[in-house]
Design a protein around this motif. Structure first.
Motif, PDB file in Angstrom:
ATOM      1  N   ARG A   1      -7.546  -4.861   1.784  1.00 43.78           N
ATOM      2  CA  ARG A   1      -8.676  -4.845   2.714  1.00 43.78           C
ATOM      3  C   ARG A   1      -9.080  -3.412   3.049  1.00 43.78           C
TER       4      ARG A   1
ATOM      5  N   GLN B   1      -5.185 -12.029   2.748  1.00 39.09           N
ATOM      6  CA  GLN B   1      -4.707 -12.072   4.126  1.00 39.09           C
ATOM      7  C   GLN B   1      -3.285 -11.521   4.252  1.00 39.09           C
TER       8      GLN B   1
ATOM      9  N   ARG C   1      -3.298  -6.450   3.506  1.00 36.47           N
ATOM     10  CA  ARG C   1      -3.888  -5.367   4.291  1.00 36.47           C
ATOM     11  C   ARG C   1      -4.260  -4.174   3.421  1.00 36.47           C
TER      12      ARG C   1
ATOM     13  N   SER D   1     -15.037 -12.168   5.332  1.00 35.16           N
ATOM     14  CA  SER D   1     -13.784 -12.225   6.084  1.00 35.16           C
ATOM     15  C   SER D   1     -13.010 -13.504   5.813  1.00 35.16           C
ATOM     16  N   GLN D   2     -13.699 -14.555   5.371  1.00 33.53           N
ATOM     17  CA  GLN D   2     -13.038 -15.824   5.078  1.00 33.53           C
ATOM     18  C   GLN D   2     -12.332 -15.813   3.725  1.00 33.53           C
TER      19      GLN D   2
END
Length: 306
Positions: free
Chosen positions: A169, A161, A166, A156-157
């Motif tokens: 992800r 972003q 999105r 997640s880091q």
């Protein structure tokens, strides 16, 4: 008179990995300490190829090296990876070094193909461990972390972003669901191999026109390093004792990916001959750099350790 930049360069693992009794340690006390170089894999590459940083378009450069068709398009590396959940998230444990056969790679890719087709992405299996995605024209890519930056850490880091990230992800989540269910992973576990349960997306961009380097050649088994050398129009050769023994000024010998114990047991006789024959610059992945010349053996007043 040779300057450090024109000497034979030796790129090594972090200095802390070399035990006090390691034969390389005995050569450091009489050497000249130089200014520190880059730290880690990407930092080291940047020392040898000034255009390289964490945003290097590794996908296009390696695809061109392997297949010769990267020009005029945007590419993204999608390397097979192993991730594992724990109490604090999901960690990236391996990327691009999972001992895949081509049959296995193609079987995993076949399962993922509909997802990539729907996203308008063209998947290319360049080698079993190195996969590439060709982007549609005018695709804008978010920032992706290189494997070195994410290994051992919570995913997640390091995922892309914001609104632009999105889409990626969501795509990565779909990929992980499909790979988690793939029957090949049960077979791999039974053989003591890590599962392939994710892909690591990184190195996006277009092929640069050229790259600059002061090196005359590279000896390495690392795909990106060899591809960078090819793009900079300098010689590159795979790592063997015979090739290393013949290396001369201006060449880089890449050993930074090897355990220090392997360097002592398998490579030291060849390296010792180089130390005795010509000046070298030692660059450790932890940034320390030394210059060692054959004449330094007469510096008997120097201490016996560091």
């Amino acid at each position: 008179m040779s300057t450090p930049e024109h000497m034979l360069q030796l790129w090594l693992p972090a200095l802390a990995h070399f035990e006090p009794a390691h034969p390389l340690r005995a050569w450091l006390p009489r050497a000249n300490r130089l200014a520190d170089g880059g730290t880690g894999y990407l930092g080291g590459l940047g020392d040898y190829f000034p255009d390289v940083d964490s945003h290097v378009p590794a996908a296009a450069i390696t695809r061109e090296f392997l297949a010769g068709d990267a020009g005029g398009a945007t590419w993204l590396s999608a390397d097979p990876a192993w991730v594992q959940p724990d109490m604090n998230g999901v960690r990236l444990l391996a990327c691009g070094q999972l001992q895949l056969s081509m049959d296995e790679a193609q079987a995993f890719a076949e399962t993922l193909q509909p997802v990539f087709d729907e996203a308008g992405l063209q998947l290319r299996i360049s080698t079993p461990d190195r996969w590439h995605l060709r982007m549609p024209d005018a695709t804008s890519l978010p920032v992706f972390a290189a494997p070195e930056q994410a290994l051992g850490e919570d995913l997640s880091q390091h995922l892309p972003q914001g609104v632009e990230g999105r889409r990626w992800r969501v795509l990565l989540n779909e990929i992980q669901v499909l790979l988690h269910q793939h029957p090949l992973n049960a077979e791999r576990r039974a053989r003591g191999l890590a599962p392939v349960n994710s892909l690591w997306l990184w190195g996006g961009g277009q092929l640069p026109d050229s790259l600059q380097t002061r090196l005359h050649g590279v000896i390495s088994d690392d795909l990106l390093l060899r591809a960078l050398a090819g793009r900079a129009d300098v010689k590159q050769q795979p790592r063997t004792p015979e090739v290393i023994a013949a290396a001369g000024p201006g060449w880089l010998i890449d050993l930074q990916d090897l355990p220090a114990s392997d360097i002592a047991s398998s490579w030291w006789p060849t390296l010792q001959t180089l130390f005795e024959r010509q000046p070298l610059v030692l660059h450790f992945a932890s940034a320390e750099r030394w210059q060692r010349k054959p004449s330094h053996r007469w510096r008997i007043w120097r201490g016996a350790g560091r």
